[in-house]
Design a protein around this motif. Structure first.
Motif, PDB file in Angstrom:
ATOM      1  N   TYR A 125       0.824  -1.201   0.000  1.00  9.50           N
ATOM      2  CA  TYR A 125       0.000   0.000   0.000  1.00  9.50           C
ATOM      3  C   TYR A 125       0.860   1.253   0.000  1.00  9.50           C
ATOM      4  O   TYR A 125       1.983   1.248   0.494  1.00  9.50           O
ATOM      5  CB  TYR A 125      -0.898   0.054   1.251  1.00  9.50           C
ATOM      6  N   GLU A 126       0.312   2.322  -0.559  1.00  8.00           N
ATOM      7  CA  GLU A 126       0.901   3.644  -0.365  1.00  8.00           C
ATOM      8  C   GLU A 126      -0.122   4.447   0.433  1.00  8.00           C
ATOM      9  O   GLU A 126      -1.322   4.186   0.369  1.00  8.00           O
ATOM     10  CB  GLU A 126       1.258   4.315  -1.687  1.00  8.00           C
ATOM     11  N   TYR A 127       0.361   5.405   1.210  1.00  9.52           N
ATOM     12  CA  TYR A 127      -0.488   6.097   2.175  1.00  9.52           C
ATOM     13  C   TYR A 127      -0.555   7.585   1.894  1.00  9.52           C
ATOM     14  O   TYR A 127       0.414   8.187   1.434  1.00  9.52           O
ATOM     15  CB  TYR A 127       0.039   5.868   3.597  1.00  9.52           C
ATOM     16  N   ALA A 130     -14.222  18.885   4.578  1.00 10.48           N
ATOM     17  CA  ALA A 130     -13.223  17.835   4.774  1.00 10.48           C
ATOM     18  C   ALA A 130     -13.755  16.492   4.275  1.00 10.48           C
ATOM     19  O   ALA A 130     -13.033  15.747   3.598  1.00 10.48           O
ATOM     20  CB  ALA A 130     -12.854  17.739   6.254  1.00 10.48           C
ATOM     21  N   TYR A 131     -14.991  16.174   4.577  1.00  6.43           N
ATOM     22  CA  TYR A 131     -15.584  14.922   4.100  1.00  6.43           C
ATOM     23  C   TYR A 131     -15.655  14.900   2.577  1.00  6.43           C
ATOM     24  O   TYR A 131     -15.461  13.855   1.959  1.00  6.43           O
ATOM     25  CB  TYR A 131     -16.980  14.721   4.686  1.00  6.43           C
ATOM     26  N   GLN A 132     -15.936  16.048   1.979  1.00  9.23           N
ATOM     27  CA  GLN A 132     -15.990  16.128   0.520  1.00  9.23           C
ATOM     28  C   GLN A 132     -14.627  15.807  -0.087  1.00  9.23           C
ATOM     29  O   GLN A 132     -14.540  15.071  -1.064  1.00  9.23           O
ATOM     30  CB  GLN A 132     -16.451  17.520   0.075  1.00  9.23           C
ATOM     31  N   ARG A 133     -13.554  16.327   0.500  1.00  5.00           N
ATOM     32  CA  ARG A 133     -12.211  16.030   0.000  1.00  5.00           C
ATOM     33  C   ARG A 133     -11.881  14.549   0.135  1.00  5.00           C
ATOM     34  O   ARG A 133     -11.291  13.940  -0.764  1.00  5.00           O
ATOM     35  CB  ARG A 133     -11.166  16.851   0.761  1.00  5.00           C
ATOM     36  N   VAL A 134     -12.269  13.948   1.264  1.00  9.24           N
ATOM     37  CA  VAL A 134     -12.029  12.516   1.459  1.00  9.24           C
ATOM     38  C   VAL A 134     -12.789  11.712   0.416  1.00  9.24           C
ATOM     39  O   VAL A 134     -12.250  10.767  -0.178  1.00  9.24           O
ATOM     40  CB  VAL A 134     -12.417  12.087   2.893  1.00  9.24           C
ATOM     41  N   ARG A 135     -14.037  12.070   0.157  1.00 12.32           N
ATOM     42  CA  ARG A 135     -14.834  11.367  -0.848  1.00 12.32           C
ATOM     43  C   ARG A 135     -14.238  11.507  -2.238  1.00 12.32           C
ATOM     44  O   ARG A 135     -14.219  10.553  -3.018  1.00 12.32           O
ATOM     45  CB  ARG A 135     -16.266  11.897  -0.850  1.00 12.32           C
ATOM     46  N   GLU A 136     -13.723  12.700  -2.571  1.00 16.80           N
ATOM     47  CA  GLU A 136     -13.117  12.901  -3.884  1.00 16.80           C
ATOM     48  C   GLU A 136     -11.872  12.032  -4.057  1.00 16.80           C
ATOM     49  O   GLU A 136     -11.669  11.440  -5.117  1.00 16.80           O
ATOM     50  CB  GLU A 136     -12.759  14.369  -4.090  1.00 16.80           C
ATOM     51  N   HIS A 137     -11.040  11.963  -3.032  1.00 16.97           N
ATOM     52  CA  HIS A 137      -9.856  11.112  -3.110  1.00 16.97           C
ATOM     53  C   HIS A 137     -10.255   9.639  -3.260  1.00 16.97           C
ATOM     54  O   HIS A 137      -9.624   8.894  -4.016  1.00 16.97           O
ATOM     55  CB  HIS A 137      -8.978  11.270  -1.871  1.00 16.97           C
ATOM     56  N   ALA A 138     -11.280   9.235  -2.545  1.00 15.68           N
ATOM     57  CA  ALA A 138     -11.720   7.845  -2.605  1.00 15.68           C
ATOM     58  C   ALA A 138     -12.291   7.504  -3.981  1.00 15.68           C
ATOM     59  O   ALA A 138     -12.000   6.445  -4.538  1.00 15.68           O
ATOM     60  CB  ALA A 138     -12.765   7.576  -1.529  1.00 15.68           C
ATOM     61  N   TYR A 160     -12.002   9.272  -7.061  1.00 12.71           N
ATOM     62  CA  TYR A 160     -11.190   9.512  -8.254  1.00 12.71           C
ATOM     63  C   TYR A 160      -9.770   8.969  -8.135  1.00 12.71           C
ATOM     64  O   TYR A 160      -9.145   8.648  -9.139  1.00 12.71           O
ATOM     65  CB  TYR A 160     -11.143  11.003  -8.570  1.00 12.71           C
ATOM     66  N   GLY A 161      -9.247   8.857  -6.936  1.00  7.56           N
ATOM     67  CA  GLY A 161      -7.878   8.396  -6.764  1.00  7.56           C
ATOM     68  C   GLY A 161      -7.769   6.967  -6.297  1.00  7.56           C
ATOM     69  O   GLY A 161      -6.676   6.478  -6.042  1.00  7.56           O
ATOM     70  N   LYS A 162      -8.918   6.286  -6.129  1.00  4.36           N
ATOM     71  CA  LYS A 162      -8.943   4.893  -5.666  1.00  4.36           C
ATOM     72  C   LYS A 162      -8.365   4.728  -4.264  1.00  4.36           C
ATOM     73  O   LYS A 162      -7.809   3.689  -3.922  1.00  4.36           O
ATOM     74  CB  LYS A 162      -8.192   3.972  -6.630  1.00  4.36           C
ATOM     75  N   TRP A 163      -8.478   5.761  -3.423  1.00  7.26           N
ATOM     76  CA  TRP A 163      -8.010   5.679  -2.040  1.00  7.26           C
ATOM     77  C   TRP A 163      -9.131   5.136  -1.181  1.00  7.26           C
ATOM     78  O   TRP A 163     -10.312   5.339  -1.454  1.00  7.26           O
ATOM     79  CB  TRP A 163      -7.622   7.063  -1.523  1.00  7.26           C
ATOM     80  N   GLU A 164      -8.783   4.450  -0.092  1.00  8.52           N
ATOM     81  CA  GLU A 164      -9.770   4.014   0.893  1.00  8.52           C
ATOM     82  C   GLU A 164      -9.363   4.570   2.256  1.00  8.52           C
ATOM     83  O   GLU A 164      -8.182   4.692   2.568  1.00  8.52           O
ATOM     84  CB  GLU A 164      -9.867   2.492   0.942  1.00  8.52           C
ATOM     85  N   GLU A 205      -8.330  19.632  15.501  1.00 13.07           N
ATOM     86  CA  GLU A 205      -7.637  19.186  14.291  1.00 13.07           C
ATOM     87  C   GLU A 205      -8.031  17.745  13.974  1.00 13.07           C
ATOM     88  O   GLU A 205      -8.203  16.930  14.862  1.00 13.07           O
ATOM     89  CB  GLU A 205      -6.120  19.268  14.484  1.00 13.07           C
ATOM     90  N   ARG A 206      -8.193  17.462  12.675  1.00  9.39           N
ATOM     91  CA  ARG A 206      -8.560  16.120  12.229  1.00  9.39           C
ATOM     92  C   ARG A 206      -7.501  15.605  11.268  1.00  9.39           C
ATOM     93  O   ARG A 206      -6.952  16.366  10.482  1.00  9.39           O
ATOM     94  CB  ARG A 206      -9.902  16.125  11.493  1.00  9.39           C
ATOM     95  N   LYS A 207      -7.246  14.296  11.338  1.00  5.81           N
ATOM     96  CA  LYS A 207      -6.345  13.654  10.387  1.00  5.81           C
ATOM     97  C   LYS A 207      -7.037  12.436   9.817  1.00  5.81           C
ATOM     98  O   LYS A 207      -7.655  11.655  10.545  1.00  5.81           O
ATOM     99  CB  LYS A 207      -5.026  13.238  11.044  1.00  5.81           C
ATOM    100  N   TYR A 208      -6.929  12.303   8.502  1.00  9.92           N
ATOM    101  CA  TYR A 208      -7.497  11.164   7.801  1.00  9.92           C
ATOM    102  C   TYR A 208      -6.351  10.418   7.134  1.00  9.92           C
ATOM    103  O   TYR A 208      -5.615  10.990   6.341  1.00  9.92           O
ATOM    104  CB  TYR A 208      -8.505  11.618   6.741  1.00  9.92           C
ATOM    105  N   LEU A 209      -6.196   9.137   7.458  1.00 11.92           N
ATOM    106  CA  LEU A 209      -5.168   8.305   6.856  1.00 11.92           C
ATOM    107  C   LEU A 209      -5.848   7.449   5.795  1.00 11.92           C
ATOM    108  O   LEU A 209      -6.753   6.668   6.103  1.00 11.92           O
ATOM    109  CB  LEU A 209      -4.490   7.414   7.903  1.00 11.92           C
ATOM    110  N   MET A 210      -5.403   7.614   4.554  1.00  7.72           N
ATOM    111  CA  MET A 210      -5.981   6.879   3.438  1.00  7.72           C
ATOM    112  C   MET A 210      -4.902   6.013   2.814  1.00  7.72           C
ATOM    113  O   MET A 210      -3.718   6.329   2.896  1.00  7.72           O
ATOM    114  CB  MET A 210      -6.552   7.863   2.422  1.00  7.72           C
ATOM    115  N   ARG A 211      -5.317   4.923   2.204  1.00 13.59           N
ATOM    116  CA  ARG A 211      -4.364   4.029   1.563  1.00 13.59           C
ATOM    117  C   ARG A 211      -4.941   3.520   0.253  1.00 13.59           C
ATOM    118  O   ARG A 211      -6.143   3.523   0.033  1.00 13.59           O
ATOM    119  CB  ARG A 211      -4.017   2.854   2.464  1.00 13.59           C
TER     120      ARG A 211
END
Length: 79
Positions: A19-21, A35-43, A45-49, A60-66
């Motif tokens: 995986y890449e993170y 912030a949720y909209q950005r996470v959804r866009e990455h998921a 269009y970029g195939k991130w989960e 502060e919030r952090k979202y770790l995607m892979r």
């Protein structure tokens, strides 16, 4: 919002990572729906989960995607 990408290592002698993170950091002043909209866009269009989301004291919030690293191997020898 700040984004940090940790690419998978490549080359001779490096361990094969599956995986890449990507870390998305959201400051306390930004709205949660944005912030949720950005996470959804990455998921989408970029195939991130989304692997983990963390809320820190102070807001502060952090979202770790892979996403899975696709290794392509040559199947045709030219010589």
């Amino acid at each position: 919002m700040r984004e940090t990408l940790k690419p998978a290592s490549s080359g001779h002698g490096t361990p094969q990572r599956q995986y890449e993170y990507l870390t998305l950091t959201v400051s306390p002043g930004e709205s949660v729906p944005n912030a949720y909209q950005r996470v959804r866009e990455h998921a989408e269009y970029g195939k991130w989960e989304l692997e983990r989301s963390t809320l820190y004291m102070g807001g502060e919030r952090k979202y770790l995607m892979r996403r899975r690293v696709l290794r392509v191997e040559r199947t045709l020898d030219l010589f």
